[in-house]
Scaffold this motif. Structure first.
Motif, PDB file in Angstrom:
ATOM      1  N   THR A   1    -121.935  71.961  55.517  1.00 26.33           N
ATOM      2  CA  THR A   1    -122.712  71.577  54.470  1.00 26.33           C
ATOM      3  C   THR A   1    -124.042  71.565  55.211  1.00 26.33           C
ATOM      4  OG1 THR A   1    -122.300  69.466  54.680  1.00 26.33           O
ATOM      5  CG2 THR A   1    -121.466  70.442  52.834  1.00 26.33           C
ATOM      6  N   THR A   2    -123.982  71.123  56.588  1.00 23.24           N
ATOM      7  CA  THR A   2    -125.279  71.101  57.091  1.00 23.24           C
ATOM      8  C   THR A   2    -126.001  72.532  57.626  1.00 23.24           C
ATOM      9  OG1 THR A   2    -124.657  69.097  58.266  1.00 23.24           O
ATOM     10  CG2 THR A   2    -126.471  70.183  59.433  1.00 23.24           C
TER      11      THR A   2
ATOM     12  N   THR B   1    -125.608  78.097  53.677  1.00 21.13           N
ATOM     13  CA  THR B   1    -126.700  78.176  52.554  1.00 21.13           C
ATOM     14  C   THR B   1    -125.980  77.975  51.323  1.00 21.13           C
ATOM     15  OG1 THR B   1    -126.705  80.744  52.671  1.00 21.13           O
ATOM     16  CG2 THR B   1    -128.422  79.321  54.133  1.00 21.13           C
ATOM     17  N   GLU B   2    -124.741  78.609  51.455  1.00 24.11           N
ATOM     18  CA  GLU B   2    -123.684  78.402  50.233  1.00 24.11           C
ATOM     19  C   GLU B   2    -122.472  77.954  50.622  1.00 24.11           C
ATOM     20  OE1 GLU B   2    -121.849  81.706  47.278  1.00 24.11           O
ATOM     21  OE2 GLU B   2    -123.586  82.423  48.792  1.00 24.11           O
TER      22      GLU B   2
ATOM     23  N   ASP C   1    -124.602  75.846  46.069  1.00 27.58           N
ATOM     24  CA  ASP C   1    -125.482  75.146  47.041  1.00 27.58           C
ATOM     25  C   ASP C   1    -124.780  74.244  47.577  1.00 27.58           C
ATOM     26  OD1 ASP C   1    -127.623  73.004  47.276  1.00 27.58           O
ATOM     27  OD2 ASP C   1    -128.542  75.056  47.696  1.00 27.58           O
ATOM     28  N   PRO C   2    -124.858  74.029  48.928  1.00 32.46           N
ATOM     29  CA  PRO C   2    -124.235  72.801  49.745  1.00 32.46           C
ATOM     30  C   PRO C   2    -124.523  71.429  49.177  1.00 32.46           C
ATOM     31  CG  PRO C   2    -124.993  74.552  51.232  1.00 32.46           C
ATOM     32  CD  PRO C   2    -125.527  74.795  49.845  1.00 32.46           C
ATOM     33  N   SER C   3    -125.872  71.221  48.682  1.00 32.71           N
ATOM     34  CA  SER C   3    -126.147  69.840  48.267  1.00 32.71           C
ATOM     35  C   SER C   3    -125.384  69.789  46.875  1.00 32.71           C
ATOM     36  CB  SER C   3    -127.799  69.883  48.087  1.00 32.71           C
ATOM     37  OG  SER C   3    -128.433  70.664  46.977  1.00 32.71           O
ATOM     38  N   GLU C   4    -125.256  70.576  45.908  1.00 36.93           N
ATOM     39  CA  GLU C   4    -124.800  70.571  44.787  1.00 36.93           C
ATOM     40  C   GLU C   4    -123.252  70.017  44.955  1.00 36.93           C
ATOM     41  OE1 GLU C   4    -125.529  73.997  42.356  1.00 36.93           O
ATOM     42  OE2 GLU C   4    -127.698  73.644  42.419  1.00 36.93           O
TER      43      GLU C   4
ATOM     44  N   VAL D   1    -121.728  68.989  47.390  1.00 36.49           N
ATOM     45  CA  VAL D   1    -121.396  67.409  47.795  1.00 36.49           C
ATOM     46  C   VAL D   1    -121.735  66.301  46.624  1.00 36.49           C
ATOM     47  CG1 VAL D   1    -122.453  65.388  48.963  1.00 36.49           C
ATOM     48  CG2 VAL D   1    -122.378  67.708  50.133  1.00 36.49           C
ATOM     49  N   ALA D   2    -122.089  66.843  45.557  1.00 29.04           N
ATOM     50  CA  ALA D   2    -122.240  65.727  44.374  1.00 29.04           C
ATOM     51  C   ALA D   2    -121.308  66.022  43.412  1.00 29.04           C
ATOM     52  CB  ALA D   2    -124.056  65.992  43.504  1.00 29.04           C
TER      53      ALA D   2
ATOM     54  N   HIS E   1    -122.327  64.274  57.459  1.00 32.15           N
ATOM     55  CA  HIS E   1    -123.415  65.069  57.960  1.00 32.15           C
ATOM     56  C   HIS E   1    -123.708  65.157  59.255  1.00 32.15           C
ATOM     57  CE1 HIS E   1    -124.263  66.546  53.741  1.00 32.15           C
ATOM     58  NE2 HIS E   1    -124.175  65.072  53.450  1.00 32.15           N
TER      59      HIS E   1
END
Length: 257
Positions: free
Chosen positions: A214-215, A218-219, A232-235, A237-238, A254
């Motif tokens: 996730t750090t 890009t996908e 997306d990695p940020s999505e 995690v959520a 992270h």
């Protein structure tokens, strides 16, 4: 069976396209209706529990296996028919361990990446320059004359990355490349991958350390026989995809750049 004709890759289409792929080993289903694309310049992190089908998916992408249904294309060709192997740099899960017993130097291993380009006879000046530049780029130029078996695990991984760079690969595929590598070397290795990706190299990585993925990726594609998430990695995690795929409560740690 794979249907449809092979197409010519024009650089705008996905480098890898997996469309509705299912695969079984005998009576055991391994992948079920998996679809994902790897766009040029992407850094795809492929995560999932042991036995989830990640390595099998890589084998299908590399043309080492054929799907029972659906299709896999690589640079626009059916993956099992793709014959420009120099365009792919592949680092297998046990590469560093296997390399321990190789009676060759760092430079000799990196030079293997030039074999598909070399004409009959000696390496050309362009070949030698590509070898030198690849070693310099990954920070192992000072190790050129060392036997690869005498290097640390992290150093050996850099040698294999340099071999892929020397071949002028467009796609780098890595299957758990830092198994047995110490934490400090792991961080340096992933910073290198991040830099290579930032320079335009497309990367597909299997890694159990979800924090690393996730750090730097890009996908994220989260797999456990079927695809639980691709985006997306940020999505990622959520969402609940991680817990759903692993069947347990998981937490992402992270890593600082």
């Amino acid at each position: 069976m794979i249907a449809g004709p092979a197409t010519e890759w024009d650089g705008a289409d996905p480098i890898v396209s997996v469309d509705g792929v299912s695969f079984r080993y005998g009576d055991r289903p391994v992948l079920e209706d998996v679809s994902l694309d790897v766009e040029p310049g992407a850094f795809l992190g492929l995560v999932g529990p042991n036995g989830s089908g990640k390595s099998t998916l890589l084998e299908l992408v590399l043309g080492l296996e054929r799907p029972d249904s659906g299709s896999v294309t690589l640079f626009g060709d059916r993956a099992h028919e793709f014959d420009e192997g120099e365009r792919i740099g592949y680092v297998a899960q046990d590469a560093t361990e296997t390399a321990r017993d190789m009676p060759v130097t760092v430079r000799e291993v990196v030079a293997m990446g030039r074999y598909p380009h070399r004409l009959v006879g000696r390496f050309s000046r362009a070949d030698r320059r590509a070898i030198d530049e690849a070693m310099e780029r990954v920070g192992i130029a000072d190790l050129a004359s060392r036997r690869i078996g005498r290097l640390s695990g992290g150093q050996r991984q850099r040698v294999f990355i340099a071999r892929a760079l020397a071949s002028e690969a467009d796609l780098l595929v890595l299957d758990e490349p830092t198994v047995g590598v110490d934490a400090e070397s792991r961080e340096a290795f992933y910073r290198l991958l991040g830099d290579l990706n930032a320079s335009g190299l497309t990367i597909v990585l299997i890694e159990h350390d979800i924090g690393v993925v996730t750090t730097y990726a890009t996908e994220i594609a989260c797999l456990n026989r079927r695809l639980y998430f691709d985006g997306d990695p940020s999505e990622f995690v959520a969402t609940d995809a991680l817990a759903d795929a692993y069947g347990t409560d998981q937490h992402v740690v992270h890593h600082d750049h």
